[in-house]
Design a protein around this motif. Structure first.
Motif, PDB file in Angstrom:
ATOM      1  N   ILE A   1       0.801  -1.242  -0.113  1.00 29.16           N
ATOM      2  CA  ILE A   1       0.059  -0.084   0.025  1.00 29.16           C
ATOM      3  C   ILE A   1       0.889   1.285   0.108  1.00 29.16           C
ATOM      4  O   ILE A   1       1.805   1.261   0.685  1.00 29.16           O
TER       5      ILE A   1
ATOM      6  N   ALA B   1      -2.891   0.224  -4.218  1.00 26.92           N
ATOM      7  CA  ALA B   1      -2.441  -1.019  -3.773  1.00 26.92           C
ATOM      8  C   ALA B   1      -2.003  -1.806  -4.967  1.00 26.92           C
ATOM      9  O   ALA B   1      -2.510  -1.788  -6.012  1.00 26.92           O
TER      10      ALA B   1
ATOM     11  N   LYS C   1      -7.958   2.010   2.272  1.00 24.59           N
ATOM     12  CA  LYS C   1      -7.162   1.005   1.945  1.00 24.59           C
ATOM     13  C   LYS C   1      -7.769  -0.511   1.603  1.00 24.59           C
ATOM     14  O   LYS C   1      -7.333  -0.953   0.646  1.00 24.59           O
TER      15      LYS C   1
ATOM     16  N   GLU D   1      -7.378  -2.261  -2.083  1.00 25.03           N
ATOM     17  CA  GLU D   1      -6.987  -3.673  -1.903  1.00 25.03           C
ATOM     18  C   GLU D   1      -7.876  -4.522  -2.811  1.00 25.03           C
ATOM     19  O   GLU D   1      -7.499  -5.616  -3.471  1.00 25.03           O
TER      20      GLU D   1
END
Length: 246
Positions: free
Chosen positions: A185, A198, A215, A219
């Motif tokens: 990240i 990511a 995040k 992801e």
């Protein structure tokens, strides 16, 4: 931004938190109360804990999110609406929001709670996050609270109910001893308006990239791209997408 007159955390630290939060308090003492855990009150006379604000913030959060998803998902039934709300209005999601804001850095905790890792304890962070939302509501009204909640929750609404590609990738990597998956990240932008990127390294090869406002969103986007690329190149996984619950 002004700091609470009685809050022993440094004014600079509180000002930085307010910047990350995106709200300058007219009554900074509300923020001080929102950041005061009951363990601090037990050791220091004259302080009020954040429990009442937590109660208020929980109600404000639920109302704002319910209103948002009702408008966002006009075809969804009660069951799906409830599932989406539960995915973004829950202790783990609140704790994640608190971590993104570095809320733990400015909490007032008793000595025992502090020494036992209370600043990183999900339950304490989730409760404090609700208290902060309650404080913003009292300080700036429903418009200010709604703006804050929308900023915190919007990235999570984008993935609520969607296939969990990250978990599926971890399961795939764990299915064979020589397989591996790693998420990396990076963050971009100011504290109050960050963008996350990511990348997924699968079996040592960069396979997917994703960008998001949280995040988790980044992801999931990177994991989805990786999942699709694996299927296209190697046929390692089913081509179909999992259906969302409805």
């Amino acid at each position: 931004m002004p700091a609470p007159t009685f809050h022993p955390i440094s004014p600079a630290g509180l000002a930085a938190f307010c910047e990350r939060l995106g709200h300058g308090f007219v009554d900074p003492n509300l923020l001080g109360q929102a950041l005061t855990h009951r363990s601090w009150c037990a050791e220091n006379a004259g302080y009020e804990s954040n429990e009442r604000l937590e109660f208020l913030g929980d109600a404000v959060l639920g109302m704002v999110v319910t209103d948002d998803i009702y408008a966002l998902l006009p075809e969804a039934g009660e069951g799906q609406l409830s599932r989406v709300r539960a995915a973004v209005v829950c202790a783990p999601a609140l704790a994640e929001m608190a971590v993104e804001l570095s809320l733990g850095e400015v909490l007032l905790l008793g000595k025992g709670e502090n020494s036992s890792g209370g600043r990183n304890r999900p339950s304490i962070l989730a409760d404090a996050m609700e208290a902060v939302i309650g404080a913003v509501y009292l300080d700036g009204g429903i418009a200010a609270a709604g703006e804050l909640v929308a900023r915190l929750v919007a990235p999570r609404l984008a993935t609520a109910g969607a296939p969990d590609h990250k978990s599926r990738l971890h399961e795939l990597a764990a299915s064979e001893p020589n397989r591996s998956v790693e998420f990396r990240i990076t963050e971009h932008g100011p504290e109050h308006d960050k963008t996350f990127e990511a990348v997924v390294v699968f079996d040592g090869v960069l396979m997917g990239v994703g960008v998001g406002r949280s995040k988790k969103q980044a992801e999931q986007a990177a994991a989805k791209e990786t999942w699709q690329r694996l299927d296209h190149e190697h046929g390692d996984i089913p081509a179909r997408e999992e259906a969302t619950h409805g």
